[in-house]
Design a protein around this motif. Structure first.
Motif, PDB file in Angstrom:
ATOM      1  N   PRO A  29       0.805  -1.225   0.000  1.00 19.47           N
ATOM      2  CA  PRO A  29       0.000   0.000   0.000  1.00 19.47           C
ATOM      3  C   PRO A  29       0.838   1.275   0.000  1.00 19.47           C
ATOM      4  N   GLN A  30       2.086   1.198   0.463  1.00 17.00           N
ATOM      5  CA  GLN A  30       2.935   2.390   0.516  1.00 17.00           C
ATOM      6  C   GLN A  30       3.947   2.465  -0.632  1.00 17.00           C
ATOM      7  N   LEU A  31       4.193   1.355  -1.337  1.00 15.19           N
ATOM      8  CA  LEU A  31       5.269   1.309  -2.331  1.00 15.19           C
ATOM      9  C   LEU A  31       4.707   1.093  -3.726  1.00 15.19           C
ATOM     10  N   GLN A  32       4.976   2.050  -4.632  1.00 13.80           N
ATOM     11  CA  GLN A  32       4.517   1.991  -6.021  1.00 13.80           C
ATOM     12  C   GLN A  32       5.718   1.808  -6.945  1.00 13.80           C
ATOM     13  N   ALA A  33       5.590   0.902  -7.921  1.00  8.98           N
ATOM     14  CA  ALA A  33       6.650   0.655  -8.898  1.00  8.98           C
ATOM     15  C   ALA A  33       6.157   1.030 -10.289  1.00  8.98           C
TER      16      ALA A  33
ATOM     17  N   VAL B 186       4.522   9.176   4.957  1.00 12.96           N
ATOM     18  CA  VAL B 186       3.268   9.560   5.601  1.00 12.96           C
ATOM     19  C   VAL B 186       2.439  10.255   4.531  1.00 12.96           C
ATOM     20  N   LYS B 187       1.180  10.501   4.819  1.00  9.77           N
ATOM     21  CA  LYS B 187       0.326  11.154   3.845  1.00  9.77           C
ATOM     22  C   LYS B 187       0.923  12.499   3.437  1.00  9.77           C
ATOM     23  N   GLY B 188       1.129  12.681   2.123  1.00 14.08           N
ATOM     24  CA  GLY B 188       1.679  13.921   1.603  1.00 14.08           C
ATOM     25  C   GLY B 188       3.181  13.948   1.469  1.00 14.08           C
ATOM     26  N   LEU B 189       3.884  12.908   1.930  1.00 12.99           N
ATOM     27  CA  LEU B 189       5.339  12.882   1.845  1.00 12.99           C
ATOM     28  C   LEU B 189       5.793  11.590   1.188  1.00 12.99           C
TER      29      LEU B 189
ATOM     30  N   ILE C 170      12.482  13.715  -3.358  1.00 10.96           N
ATOM     31  CA  ILE C 170      11.656  13.809  -2.151  1.00 10.96           C
ATOM     32  C   ILE C 170      10.545  14.811  -2.448  1.00 10.96           C
ATOM     33  N   THR C 171       9.283  14.403  -2.243  1.00  4.92           N
ATOM     34  CA  THR C 171       8.141  15.234  -2.615  1.00  4.92           C
ATOM     35  C   THR C 171       7.211  15.424  -1.426  1.00  4.92           C
ATOM     36  N   ARG C 172       6.892  16.666  -1.151  1.00 10.20           N
ATOM     37  CA  ARG C 172       5.898  17.014  -0.125  1.00 10.20           C
ATOM     38  C   ARG C 172       4.728  17.710  -0.818  1.00 10.20           C
ATOM     39  N   THR C 173       3.535  17.101  -0.740  1.00 14.12           N
ATOM     40  CA  THR C 173       2.333  17.641  -1.360  1.00 14.12           C
ATOM     41  C   THR C 173       1.353  18.063  -0.269  1.00 14.12           C
ATOM     42  N   PHE C 174       0.757  19.246  -0.445  1.00 10.26           N
ATOM     43  CA  PHE C 174      -0.198  19.723   0.555  1.00 10.26           C
ATOM     44  C   PHE C 174      -1.358  20.451  -0.118  1.00 10.26           C
TER      45      PHE C 174
END
Length: 420
Positions: free
Chosen positions: A333-337, A375-378, A416-420
């Motif tokens: 659920p946390q890792l996308q390829a 975590v959500k958004g990171l 590294i991506t932070r979305t808000f």
């Protein structure tokens, strides 16, 4: 009379005077306080603009990129590593009207150091408009992604790896009609200047400059969307014109011959969703003649022109085809390829071509990445990519005097991506 009695009497008198004066004043209500209200009609993140029925969503993203390059090494001007930080902010305003949805969208990007593996192309603190458009019912007007294909706009999930297809944001005026059952059709008038190929690369040593635009590009698309995926076919018409030749002082040379021509592109896209891995497989391919931007020619290592003028003054169109495929799915659920592969094949008519050949270019690229949601958004992602290209004539000579027709380049890095 005691002092206590005097004080109590004075206080009572003041209270009576105050009450009498207050009775003569008009009665007023306190100012109404407007609170920000959640707007649930368009999904999470929207709120009502106070005093209006318009819902607004404000979002943003910060991307920190760290990459290393290898491979070609034909110039000391090549960067072997590149860092870039990009900030994005967007505003999405929507209002439901009697005539349909009214929407305006605006996004601006800022790069601290535009990521590139070419030393001469570095730019610092670059601000750019990513999107700026208005939608009303089926109408789209402004600066939006071209309606030729949909892979780059809706997928294109490499971190920084390359691929070849229509990937431009252009100035356009388009209308999309919905027919029900998942069928839709779009007719788009797009600025042809946004669909020109960058000619800073090699074309047998010849520079190709285009003149001013007369006719905009016309793009059409038929699309079919279902729960299992989507299908689309698209076509485009494109004008190219030769520029007035100028001397070293920028003065137009009289008596020059001008050339006008028209090119076209056709393509198709297919998407299959894979619920078992919460993923998808999408492929998009196209063919072009005299309209190479629709193939993604600007994304090649050596950009090519839509046309060139032969020694006998005839226009020779560039033509070719390209294809891109992407497979993506969740390992956990946390890792996308994601795996992306792409190929482009460009050539020019043999008669009168530069260097007496087809001036052909073939280029292949593949990228694979893993993206982990902390975590959500990171998110943090890592990617490896490889590009291989081949020309039919030498494009550089090394320090030992050897001619080279082939080139290759490795790319490895993280984001590294932070979305808000």
């Amino acid at each position: 009379m005691t002092m206590k009695s005097v004080l109590l009497g004075a206080a009572a008198g003041l209270a009576a005077i105050g009450a009498a004066q207050a009775a003569d004043l008009p009665m007023t209500k306190g100012e109404a306080v407007e609170y920000v209200k959640v707007c649930s009609a368009f999904g999470p993140g929207f709120f009502y603009i106070p005093g209006s029925d318009t819902c607004l969503k404000i979002g943003g993203e910060v991307r920190a990129k760290y990459y290393g390059f290898g491979g070609t090494g034909y110039s000391r001007n090549d960067n072997r590593s590149a860092f870039d930080t990009q900030a994005r902010i967007w505003f999405d305003a929507r209002t439901q009207t009697d005539w349909g949805l009214l929407r305006s969208y605006f996004q601006i990007n800022a790069d601290s150091n535009k990521l590139t593996n070419r030393g001469g192309g570095d730019k610092r603190q670059v601000f750019s408009i990513d999107k700026a458009f208005i939608q009303f019912g089926g109408l789209t007007a402004g600066y939006a992604h071209s309606f030729f294909g949909f892979y780059d706009n809706e997928y294109g999930d490499t971190l920084e790896g390359n691929y070849y297809n229509e990937s431009s944001t252009v100035n356009l005026l388009a209308y999309t009609a919905q027919f029900g059952g998942g069928f839709s059709a779009t007719l788009s008038i797009e600025d042809g200047r946004d669909h020109r190929v960058d000619t800073t690369g090699f074309l047998g040593g010849r520079a190709v400059n285009q003149g001013g635009q007369q006719v905009p590009d016309v793009v059409g698309q038929l699309r079919y969307d279902q729960s299992w995926g989507a299908l689309a076919v698209q076509a485009a018409g494109h004008q190219f014109r030769s520029a007035d030749p100028v001397d070293a002082n920028g003065i137009i040379i009289p008596g020059s011959t001008h050339k006008n021509g028209y090119g076209y592109a056709v393509g198709a896209t297919g998407l299959i969703k894979i619920p078992a891995i919460d993923g998808w497989f999408v492929v998009e391919g196209q063919y072009a003649n005299g309209a190479l931007e629709y193939l993604g020619a600007n994304n090649t290592f050596l950009a090519r022109a839509d046309y060139f003028t032969s020694d006998v003054g005839r226009i020779k169109r560039g033509k070719g085809w390209s294809i891109t495929g992407e497979l993506s799915g969740a390992i956990t659920p946390q890792l996308q390829a994601t795996l992306v592969g792409s190929y482009i094949d460009l050539s020019y008519d043999r008669a009168g071509a530069p260097l007496g050949s087809d001036a052909a270019l073939k280029e292949f690229t593949v990228s694979g990445n893993l993206v982990y949601t902390i975590v959500k958004g990171l998110k943090v992602g890592a990617e490896v990519g490889y590009t291989y290209g081949k020309l039919d004539h030498s494009f550089w000579t090394d320090d030992k005097g050897r001619d080279h027709k082939n080139y290759n380049n490795w790319l490895a890095g993280m984001r590294i991506t932070r979305t808000f």
